[in-house]
Scaffold this active site. Structure first.
Site, PDB file in Angstrom:
ATOM      1  N   TYR A  48       0.257  -1.303  -0.729  1.00  0.00           N
ATOM      2  CA  TYR A  48       0.062   0.148  -0.278  1.00  0.00           C
ATOM      3  C   TYR A  48       0.921   1.839   0.406  1.00  0.00           C
ATOM      4  CZ  TYR A  48       0.310   0.936   4.287  1.00  0.00           C
ATOM      5  OH  TYR A  48       1.171   1.209   6.122  1.00  0.00           O
ATOM      6  N   LYS A  93       6.085  -1.683   1.418  1.00  0.00           N
ATOM      7  CA  LYS A  93       5.271  -1.068   2.021  1.00  0.00           C
ATOM      8  C   LYS A  93       4.227  -2.121   2.068  1.00  0.00           C
ATOM      9  CE  LYS A  93       3.649   3.721   3.582  1.00  0.00           C
ATOM     10  NZ  LYS A  93       3.709   3.643   4.858  1.00  0.00           N
ATOM     11  N   GLU A 102      12.399   2.539  13.769  1.00  0.00           N
ATOM     12  CA  GLU A 102      11.614   3.237  13.395  1.00  0.00           C
ATOM     13  C   GLU A 102      10.428   2.971  14.099  1.00  0.00           C
ATOM     14  OE1 GLU A 102      10.325   2.733   9.548  1.00  0.00           O
ATOM     15  OE2 GLU A 102      10.016   0.426   9.778  1.00  0.00           O
ATOM     16  N   LEU A 125      11.354   1.758   6.497  1.00  0.00           N
ATOM     17  CA  LEU A 125      10.652   1.863   5.342  1.00  0.00           C
ATOM     18  C   LEU A 125      11.618   3.074   5.392  1.00  0.00           C
ATOM     19  CD1 LEU A 125       8.307   1.494   3.350  1.00  0.00           C
ATOM     20  CD2 LEU A 125       6.868   2.976   4.747  1.00  0.00           C
TER      21      LEU A 125
END
Ligand code: PDD
Length: 289
Positions: free
Chosen positions: A32, A146, A178, A202
């Protein structure tokens, strides 16, 4: 009525369904993107859709779209829903097929869905900062994709919510990776530190923008792994994403970060980010260099 994108059609929200044997539903087998909309315009759409195509490629999902084709598709959706400030989610799954782990043969059409959200920039939190907690990163080893598989991220965010925090900053062992839905940064002695872009995080589009702003302001941007202690002793901490922009973290695990106020480097980056938004059109090209 709000419209939703199902494959190439815009349908009324209350008539939008996906089949029970969609691989996204059964396996989380899909990817996505989330793209921000400011003043009726998509923000940094090009790098977002390039990342979507990369994610598709990395999981062997054949997506017969160009970046421009994807932009056109979501542009239609945001116009139909008259989104002024908000964002658009686009999900792509490997399609509908009888449940079997291996890819369907012959391959089936990917399922593409999209929906919009209308909401303002998070002004209050940008000004005052948020609370974060640290938590072990239990996700898989391809966080650069993702993926629709967000269970690790969901559990991390739920942990944060339980402790009255808005974000969980994850660490693998002692290395900070993260946030549950953001990139994370520690600022120490005038320099910004953030995890290098590899399989463990990411490669955030907001992170790219922050890097450019830092470089054009002569603020050192160090893509180096750092420890949980380093994060706790930072002068300033930031998390960033498409929805929360350059978000200051003023409390970490219940303790003040620095003096507990939004710091000067954070403010500089926020100022730069607002300029980026205001110059949306040029940026769409610039970020793509
Ligand atoms: N999340 N890391 C993770 C795990 C994320 O989920 C996100 C974004 C980011 C920041 O990436 P970007 O700057 O490109 O938005 C980093 C989006 C907002 C979401 O899932 O809603």
């Amino acid at each position: 009525m709000t419209k939703v994108l199902i494959n190439e059609k815009l349908v009324e929200e209350n008539e939008a369904n996906v089949p029970y044997n969609d691989r996204g539903y059964n396996f989380g087998d899909g990817i996505y993107e989330y793209v921000r909309v400011y003043n009726n315009r998509l923000f940094t759409a090009r790098p977002h859709f390039e990342r979507l195509l990369r994610s598709a490629d990395e999981i062997g999902l054949e997506l017969n779209y160009t970046v421009d084709g994807l932009i056109e598709l979501v542009q239609e959706l945001i116009s139909a829903n008259k989104v002024v400030t908000g964002g658009v989610y686009i999900q792509v799954t490997r399609g509908v097929a009888p449940r079997d782990h291996a890819f369907p043969t012959p391959s089936v059409q990917p399922m593409i869905t999209g929906f919009t959200k209308s909401y303002d920039r998070p002004y209050k939190n940008l000004e005052e900062g948020i609370n974060a907690v640290t938590t072990e990163d239990i996700r898989w080893l391809r966080c650069d994709i993702k993926s629709l598989n967000l269970l690790g991220n969901v559990l991390a965010k739920e942990y944060a919510t339980k402790y009255n925090a808005q974000e969980a900053i994850q660490h693998r062992g002692d290395t900070v990776t993260e946030g549950s839905s953001s990139n994370a940064y520690a600022i120490k002695d005038g320099a910004i530190y953030t995890h290098p872009t590899n399989n463990l995080i990411l490669n955030g589009i907001t992170r790219k923008v922050i890097k450019e702003i830092a470089e054009s302001n002569d603020i050192p941007f160090k893509e180096e792994a750092f420890s949980v202690d380093f994060l706790k002793q930072a002068d300033e901490v930031i998390v960033s994403s498409t929805s929360i922009e350059v978000m200051p973290v003023v409390k970490l695990n219940g303790e003040n970060v620095g003096d507990g106020q939004v710091g000067p480097i954070t403010k500089k980056l926020q100022e730069g980010f607002t300029n980026y938004i205001e110059n949306n059109e040029e940026i769409a090209q610039e970020i793509n260099r």
